[in-house]
Design a protein around this motif. Structure first.
Motif, PDB file in Angstrom:
ATOM      1  N   MET A 138       0.874  -1.394   0.042  1.00 42.31           N
ATOM      2  CA  MET A 138       0.113  -0.054  -0.091  1.00 42.31           C
ATOM      3  C   MET A 138       0.967   1.246   0.095  1.00 42.31           C
ATOM      4  SD  MET A 138      -3.249   0.537  -0.205  1.00 42.31           S
ATOM      5  CE  MET A 138      -4.370   2.069   0.174  1.00 42.31           C
ATOM      6  N   GLN A 139       1.927   1.188   0.709  1.00 46.31           N
ATOM      7  CA  GLN A 139       2.693   2.491   0.741  1.00 46.31           C
ATOM      8  C   GLN A 139       3.612   2.666  -0.333  1.00 46.31           C
ATOM      9  OE1 GLN A 139       3.311   4.623   3.142  1.00 46.31           O
ATOM     10  NE2 GLN A 139       1.708   3.458   4.472  1.00 46.31           N
ATOM     11  N   THR A 140       3.934   1.367  -1.265  1.00 45.05           N
ATOM     12  CA  THR A 140       4.575   1.724  -2.414  1.00 45.05           C
ATOM     13  C   THR A 140       3.603   2.155  -3.338  1.00 45.05           C
ATOM     14  OG1 THR A 140       5.812  -0.301  -1.979  1.00 45.05           O
ATOM     15  CG2 THR A 140       5.858   0.303  -4.161  1.00 45.05           C
ATOM     16  N   GLU A 141       2.437   1.856  -3.417  1.00 46.91           N
ATOM     17  CA  GLU A 141       1.322   2.353  -4.295  1.00 46.91           C
ATOM     18  C   GLU A 141       1.195   3.724  -4.181  1.00 46.91           C
ATOM     19  OE1 GLU A 141      -2.390   0.309  -3.960  1.00 46.91           O
ATOM     20  OE2 GLU A 141      -1.390  -1.633  -4.699  1.00 46.91           O
ATOM     21  N   LYS A 142       1.185   4.282  -2.807  1.00 47.04           N
ATOM     22  CA  LYS A 142       1.087   5.659  -2.520  1.00 47.04           C
ATOM     23  C   LYS A 142       2.326   6.547  -3.099  1.00 47.04           C
ATOM     24  CE  LYS A 142      -2.193   5.518   1.620  1.00 47.04           C
ATOM     25  NZ  LYS A 142      -2.011   5.870   2.995  1.00 47.04           N
ATOM     26  N   LEU A 143       3.553   5.793  -2.790  1.00 42.88           N
ATOM     27  CA  LEU A 143       4.874   6.367  -3.214  1.00 42.88           C
ATOM     28  C   LEU A 143       4.892   6.620  -4.772  1.00 42.88           C
ATOM     29  CD1 LEU A 143       7.639   7.561  -2.487  1.00 42.88           C
ATOM     30  CD2 LEU A 143       8.306   5.395  -2.669  1.00 42.88           C
ATOM     31  N   GLU A 144       4.317   5.421  -5.564  1.00 39.53           N
ATOM     32  CA  GLU A 144       4.229   5.526  -6.922  1.00 39.53           C
ATOM     33  C   GLU A 144       3.298   6.591  -7.526  1.00 39.53           C
ATOM     34  OE1 GLU A 144       3.504   2.553 -10.644  1.00 39.53           O
ATOM     35  OE2 GLU A 144       3.322   1.846  -8.766  1.00 39.53           O
ATOM     36  N   LYS A 145       2.220   6.679  -6.817  1.00 40.16           N
ATOM     37  CA  LYS A 145       1.254   7.846  -7.385  1.00 40.16           C
ATOM     38  C   LYS A 145       1.970   9.216  -7.056  1.00 40.16           C
ATOM     39  CE  LYS A 145      -3.166   5.261  -6.669  1.00 40.16           C
ATOM     40  NZ  LYS A 145      -4.401   5.330  -5.659  1.00 40.16           N
ATOM     41  N   PHE A 146       2.581   9.364  -5.885  1.00 38.74           N
ATOM     42  CA  PHE A 146       3.277  10.658  -5.681  1.00 38.74           C
ATOM     43  C   PHE A 146       4.252  11.078  -6.722  1.00 38.74           C
ATOM     44  CE2 PHE A 146       6.892  13.072  -3.584  1.00 38.74           C
ATOM     45  CZ  PHE A 146       6.328  14.169  -3.274  1.00 38.74           C
ATOM     46  N   TYR A 147       5.203   9.878  -7.011  1.00 41.03           N
ATOM     47  CA  TYR A 147       6.357  10.276  -7.786  1.00 41.03           C
ATOM     48  C   TYR A 147       5.853  10.600  -9.190  1.00 41.03           C
ATOM     49  CZ  TYR A 147      10.708   9.660 -10.178  1.00 41.03           C
ATOM     50  OH  TYR A 147      11.847   9.921 -10.933  1.00 41.03           O
ATOM     51  N   ASN A 148       4.905   9.757  -9.858  1.00 37.23           N
ATOM     52  CA  ASN A 148       4.438   9.738 -11.091  1.00 37.23           C
ATOM     53  C   ASN A 148       3.883  11.120 -11.477  1.00 37.23           C
ATOM     54  OD1 ASN A 148       5.047   7.368 -11.978  1.00 37.23           O
ATOM     55  ND2 ASN A 148       3.155   6.304 -11.477  1.00 37.23           N
ATOM     56  N   LYS A 149       3.194  11.828 -10.092  1.00 36.09           N
ATOM     57  CA  LYS A 149       2.387  13.145 -10.420  1.00 36.09           C
ATOM     58  C   LYS A 149       3.590  14.295 -10.174  1.00 36.09           C
ATOM     59  CE  LYS A 149      -1.026  15.812  -8.220  1.00 36.09           C
ATOM     60  NZ  LYS A 149      -2.054  15.876  -7.111  1.00 36.09           N
ATOM     61  N   ASN A 150       4.659  13.967  -9.431  1.00 29.44           N
ATOM     62  CA  ASN A 150       5.527  14.949  -9.280  1.00 29.44           C
ATOM     63  C   ASN A 150       6.844  15.109  -9.641  1.00 29.44           C
ATOM     64  OD1 ASN A 150       3.830  16.695  -7.317  1.00 29.44           O
ATOM     65  ND2 ASN A 150       3.619  14.895  -6.384  1.00 29.44           N
ATOM     66  N   TYR A 151       7.405  13.830 -10.478  1.00 30.39           N
ATOM     67  CA  TYR A 151       8.666  13.701 -10.817  1.00 30.39           C
ATOM     68  C   TYR A 151       9.270  14.864 -11.620  1.00 30.39           C
ATOM     69  CZ  TYR A 151       7.304  12.015 -15.564  1.00 30.39           C
ATOM     70  OH  TYR A 151       6.799  11.983 -16.843  1.00 30.39           O
ATOM     71  N   LYS A 152       8.493  15.588 -12.362  1.00 34.81           N
ATOM     72  CA  LYS A 152       8.902  16.653 -13.246  1.00 34.81           C
ATOM     73  C   LYS A 152       9.271  17.752 -12.211  1.00 34.81           C
ATOM     74  CE  LYS A 152       7.015  15.319 -17.689  1.00 34.81           C
ATOM     75  NZ  LYS A 152       6.068  15.903 -18.716  1.00 34.81           N
ATOM     76  N   LYS A 153       8.477  18.046 -11.356  1.00 40.13           N
ATOM     77  CA  LYS A 153       8.610  19.012 -10.355  1.00 40.13           C
ATOM     78  C   LYS A 153      10.091  18.932  -9.430  1.00 40.13           C
ATOM     79  CE  LYS A 153       3.746  20.069  -9.729  1.00 40.13           C
ATOM     80  NZ  LYS A 153       2.660  20.127  -8.792  1.00 40.13           N
ATOM     81  N   LEU A 154      10.128  17.508  -9.151  1.00 35.17           N
ATOM     82  CA  LEU A 154      11.308  17.138  -8.477  1.00 35.17           C
ATOM     83  C   LEU A 154      12.757  17.473  -9.389  1.00 35.17           C
ATOM     84  CD1 LEU A 154      10.214  13.849  -6.739  1.00 35.17           C
ATOM     85  CD2 LEU A 154      10.371  16.143  -5.671  1.00 35.17           C
ATOM     86  N   LEU A 155      12.290  17.139 -10.860  1.00 30.79           N
ATOM     87  CA  LEU A 155      13.576  17.480 -11.505  1.00 30.79           C
ATOM     88  C   LEU A 155      14.121  18.700 -11.483  1.00 30.79           C
ATOM     89  CD1 LEU A 155      15.472  16.270 -13.962  1.00 30.79           C
ATOM     90  CD2 LEU A 155      13.695  16.537 -15.301  1.00 30.79           C
ATOM     91  N   VAL A 156      13.098  19.795 -11.356  1.00 25.87           N
ATOM     92  CA  VAL A 156      13.818  21.177 -11.478  1.00 25.87           C
ATOM     93  C   VAL A 156      14.426  21.845 -10.311  1.00 25.87           C
ATOM     94  CG1 VAL A 156      12.649  23.523 -11.498  1.00 25.87           C
ATOM     95  CG2 VAL A 156      11.334  21.807 -12.816  1.00 25.87           C
ATOM     96  N   ILE A 157      14.094  21.025  -9.139  1.00 23.45           N
ATOM     97  CA  ILE A 157      15.007  21.487  -8.002  1.00 23.45           C
ATOM     98  C   ILE A 157      16.560  21.503  -8.194  1.00 23.45           C
ATOM     99  CG2 ILE A 157      15.157  20.932  -5.591  1.00 23.45           C
ATOM    100  CD1 ILE A 157      12.213  19.932  -5.337  1.00 23.45           C
ATOM    101  N   PRO A 158      17.087  20.343  -8.377  1.00 22.10           N
ATOM    102  CA  PRO A 158      18.724  20.293  -8.622  1.00 22.10           C
ATOM    103  C   PRO A 158      18.813  21.096  -9.559  1.00 22.10           C
ATOM    104  CG  PRO A 158      17.552  18.224  -8.483  1.00 22.10           C
ATOM    105  CD  PRO A 158      16.238  18.955  -8.636  1.00 22.10           C
ATOM    106  N   PHE A 159      18.211  21.348 -10.498  1.00 31.46           N
ATOM    107  CA  PHE A 159      18.794  22.384 -11.449  1.00 31.46           C
ATOM    108  C   PHE A 159      18.773  23.766 -11.121  1.00 31.46           C
ATOM    109  CE2 PHE A 159      17.891  18.959 -14.567  1.00 31.46           C
ATOM    110  CZ  PHE A 159      18.922  18.979 -15.432  1.00 31.46           C
ATOM    111  N   ILE A 160      17.890  24.047 -10.253  1.00 29.58           N
ATOM    112  CA  ILE A 160      17.944  25.437  -9.608  1.00 29.58           C
ATOM    113  C   ILE A 160      18.947  25.393  -8.463  1.00 29.58           C
ATOM    114  CG2 ILE A 160      16.662  27.112  -7.823  1.00 29.58           C
ATOM    115  CD1 ILE A 160      13.914  25.893  -9.025  1.00 29.58           C
ATOM    116  N   ILE A 161      19.084  24.508  -7.850  1.00 36.26           N
ATOM    117  CA  ILE A 161      20.566  24.353  -6.698  1.00 36.26           C
ATOM    118  C   ILE A 161      21.811  24.451  -7.720  1.00 36.26           C
ATOM    119  CG2 ILE A 161      21.548  22.953  -5.068  1.00 36.26           C
ATOM    120  CD1 ILE A 161      19.074  22.032  -4.246  1.00 36.26           C
TER     121      ILE A 161
END
Length: 298
Positions: free
Chosen positions: A1-24
């Motif tokens: 169940m936790q893996t499913e939630k993590l998968e949904k979160f990642y699939n929804k936000n992976y492009k936003k997470l990608l931006v953070i390192p480039f800003i840094i």
């Protein structure tokens, strides 16, 4: 169940997470550029990389390091001076001091120290090591060339192994993030980079590539499971490796009294934390975009 939630979160936000390192990364480049415009170098270097002297004074008298540093800075205003105590590992006692100073000669600093400390400096209680500015500059330039060749051959090997452009570039990006951001952080922490610090950066390149190759291999060459399960499995293995290294290096940093080892451990610790971000925010997101477009996997 936790893996499913993590998968949904990642699939929804992976492009936003990608931006953070480039800003840094952009902010880190600004820090390094500011340093270069202000001082002519992107990071402060110690005597071993810019030339100068390293003097060891063995004495049991209680020396006020701050007072001695202030005295030497007033007497030699153009010199960059660092003073630290020599500590015995077993007893914790400080039987002397080490003085590192740039743009100064032994013939100038020895009489000043002798007068200030009111002791006669002889071969028994005083040793000196002089490094020419030309040698320090040459060593630093050779290191930059070594880094460039390391990236070149690393890129060739990675491309031969995977034979695809985007995943190969993603692997090479990770050590670039790790090196650049770590340099900016230690610059903000007022570190003076030494030859030992350069060795730490070479170690960082190897470790960074290791975790990224693990991730890329599982994502591209083990297609039995879903894309997220392959990435998640790789992330668990990679984070376990990184966590054990962080613990061991952290213990070394706390336990050692050597300033050289402390700098090596500090650089590696910072870079390991940055590598988590560069591997699982940048490389993993780029791999997901690539696999999604090429193989239509979600």
């Amino acid at each position: 169940m936790q893996t499913e939630k993590l998968e949904k979160f990642y699939n929804k936000n992976y492009k936003k997470l990608l931006v953070i390192p480039f800003i840094i990364l952009a902010l880190s480049l600004l820090v390094l550029f500011y340093n270069y415009k202000s001082t002519g170098f992107f990071i402060d270097r110690d005597v071993s990389l810019q030339g100068g002297i390293t003097a060891n004074i063995n004495t049991n008298q209680n020396i006020d390091i701050d007072e001695l540093k202030s005295f030497l800075e007033n007497k030699f205003p153009k010199s960059d001076i660092v003073i630290r105590k020599i500590s015995e590992f077993t007893t914790g006692k400080a039987p002397g001091i080490i003085i590192e100073a740039s743009n100064i000669k032994d013939s100038d600093i020895r009489p000043a120290l002798s007068d200030k400390l009111n002791i006669e400096l002889t071969e028994k209680n005083y040793s000196i090591e002089e490094i020419s500015s030309g040698l320090g500059e040459s060593f630093f330039k050779d290191f930059i060339i070594a880094i460039l060749f390391a990236f070149l051959f690393m890129a060739i090997v990675v491309f031969i192994a995977f034979r695809t452009l985007i995943p190969s570039l993603a692997i090479i990006l990770s050590p670039i993030f790790d090196l650049t951001i770590t340099l900016a952080i230690i610059s903000l922490l007022d570190f003076k980079l030494s030859t030992a610090g350069l060795a730490a950066f070479l170690l960082i390149i190897g470790y960074s590539i290791d975790t990224d190759i693990l991730l890329t291999t599982r994502v591209l060459k083990r297609r039995e499971e879903s894309l997220f399960n392959r990435m998640f499995s790789s992330m668990k293995t990679g984070l376990t490796m990184t966590a054990t290294t962080i613990v061991s290096v952290g213990v070394g940093f706390i336990a050692t009294n050597s300033s050289v080892l402390k700098q090596i451990f500090a650089i590696i610790l910072i870079a390991l934390l940055i590598d988590i971000m560069s591997t699982y925010f940048v490389n993993m997101a780029l791999l997901k975009i690539y696999v999604k477009r090429k193989y239509n996997e979600n």
